[in-house]
Design an enzyme around this catalytic site. Structure first.
Site, PDB file in Angstrom:
ATOM      1  N   CYS A   8       0.865  -1.178   0.000  1.00  0.00           N
ATOM      2  CA  CYS A   8       0.000   0.000   0.000  1.00  0.00           C
ATOM      3  C   CYS A   8       0.904   1.232   0.000  1.00  0.00           C
ATOM      4  O   CYS A   8       2.077   1.149  -0.355  1.00  0.00           O
ATOM      5  CB  CYS A   8      -0.988  -0.019   1.175  1.00  0.00           C
ATOM      6  SG  CYS A   8      -0.274   0.167   2.822  1.00  0.00           S
ATOM      7  N   ASN A  11       2.415   1.412   4.319  1.00  0.00           N
ATOM      8  CA  ASN A  11       2.597   0.152   5.036  1.00  0.00           C
ATOM      9  C   ASN A  11       2.206   0.244   6.508  1.00  0.00           C
ATOM     10  O   ASN A  11       2.813  -0.380   7.367  1.00  0.00           O
ATOM     11  CB  ASN A  11       4.031  -0.358   4.874  1.00  0.00           C
ATOM     12  CG  ASN A  11       4.221  -1.825   5.282  1.00  0.00           C
ATOM     13  OD1 ASN A  11       5.288  -2.198   5.735  1.00  0.00           O
ATOM     14  ND2 ASN A  11       3.218  -2.652   5.127  1.00  0.00           N
ATOM     15  N   CYS A  13      -1.538   0.666   7.196  1.00  0.00           N
ATOM     16  CA  CYS A  13      -2.976   0.385   7.284  1.00  0.00           C
ATOM     17  C   CYS A  13      -3.346  -0.845   6.461  1.00  0.00           C
ATOM     18  O   CYS A  13      -3.523  -1.932   6.996  1.00  0.00           O
ATOM     19  CB  CYS A  13      -3.809   1.590   6.837  1.00  0.00           C
ATOM     20  SG  CYS A  13      -3.757   2.996   7.963  1.00  0.00           S
ATOM     21  N   SER A  15      -1.821  -2.720   3.827  1.00  0.00           N
ATOM     22  CA  SER A  15      -0.956  -3.878   3.545  1.00  0.00           C
ATOM     23  C   SER A  15      -0.615  -4.709   4.788  1.00  0.00           C
ATOM     24  O   SER A  15      -0.615  -5.941   4.695  1.00  0.00           O
ATOM     25  CB  SER A  15       0.293  -3.467   2.776  1.00  0.00           C
ATOM     26  OG  SER A  15       1.045  -2.497   3.446  1.00  0.00           O
ATOM     27  N   ASP A 124      -7.661   4.146   1.075  1.00  0.00           N
ATOM     28  CA  ASP A 124      -6.783   4.391   2.212  1.00  0.00           C
ATOM     29  C   ASP A 124      -7.639   4.990   3.331  1.00  0.00           C
ATOM     30  O   ASP A 124      -8.208   6.060   3.170  1.00  0.00           O
ATOM     31  CB  ASP A 124      -5.669   5.356   1.815  1.00  0.00           C
ATOM     32  CG  ASP A 124      -4.593   5.470   2.873  1.00  0.00           C
ATOM     33  OD1 ASP A 124      -4.829   5.066   4.033  1.00  0.00           O
ATOM     34  OD2 ASP A 124      -3.512   5.971   2.531  1.00  0.00           O
TER      35      ASP A 124
END
Length: 162
Positions: A8, A11, A13, A15, A124
């Protein structure tokens, strides 16, 4: 052993949650020949634990996020079998690292394995509230289950009819 890397933006949230959800589902489905990790396109949070809000939302579902953030490195294209992007922006950034068609063939949008959210971006949740984190977890759980189903189907084809 198959190795998967979930990627993501930072790294912290999406992934790391995908990494842990995949691990838990693989264990639940007795798929022991997998290694999962996560990374971020950016290096802003290297060494940090996942975002507190994501850890809390994930823990409420029985997932404990403890990996430390790392930045994506070009070498990961050689060391992982499958690289899964949280959204199309990350997907395009990953393609910039890939010099060969073989490298590009390893990179996929995570939701391409999702029965419900196929082809959608996993948003996100960083600037959102709890409902945003819950939606992301819903999307990750569905996508990771789709990924598990894909691998189980591949294994059954390899082993032939039973």
């Amino acid at each position: 052993m198959k190795s998967l890397l979930f990627v993501c933006l930072g790294n912290i949230c999406r992934s790391p949650a995908a990494e842990e959800i995949f691990r838990a589902l693989a264990a639940k489905n007795n798929l022991t020949d997998f290694k999962a990790a996560s990374a971020g396109i950016g290096d802003w949070y290297v060494g940090h634990l996942p975002d507190d809000r994501m850890r809390e939302a994930a823990q409420d579902r029985g997932h404990f996020l403890a990996s430390r953030a790392q930045a994506f490195k070009k070498e990961f294209l050689d060391s992982y079998d499958l690289i899964l992007a949280a959204d199309t922006e990350v997907l395009h950034d990953l393609y910039k690292f890939a010099d060969t068609p073989q490298m590009k063939s390893k990179i996929h949008l995570l939701t391409s394995f999702s029965p419900i959210y196929r082809g959608e971006n996993i948003p996100d949740p960083f600037y959102g509230g709890r409902k945003d984190f819950d939606l992301v977890l819903d999307m990750l759980e569905d996508s990771c289950q789709g990924l598990i189903d894909y691998f189980k189907n591949q294994n059954s084809k390899k082993n032939g009819p039973s």
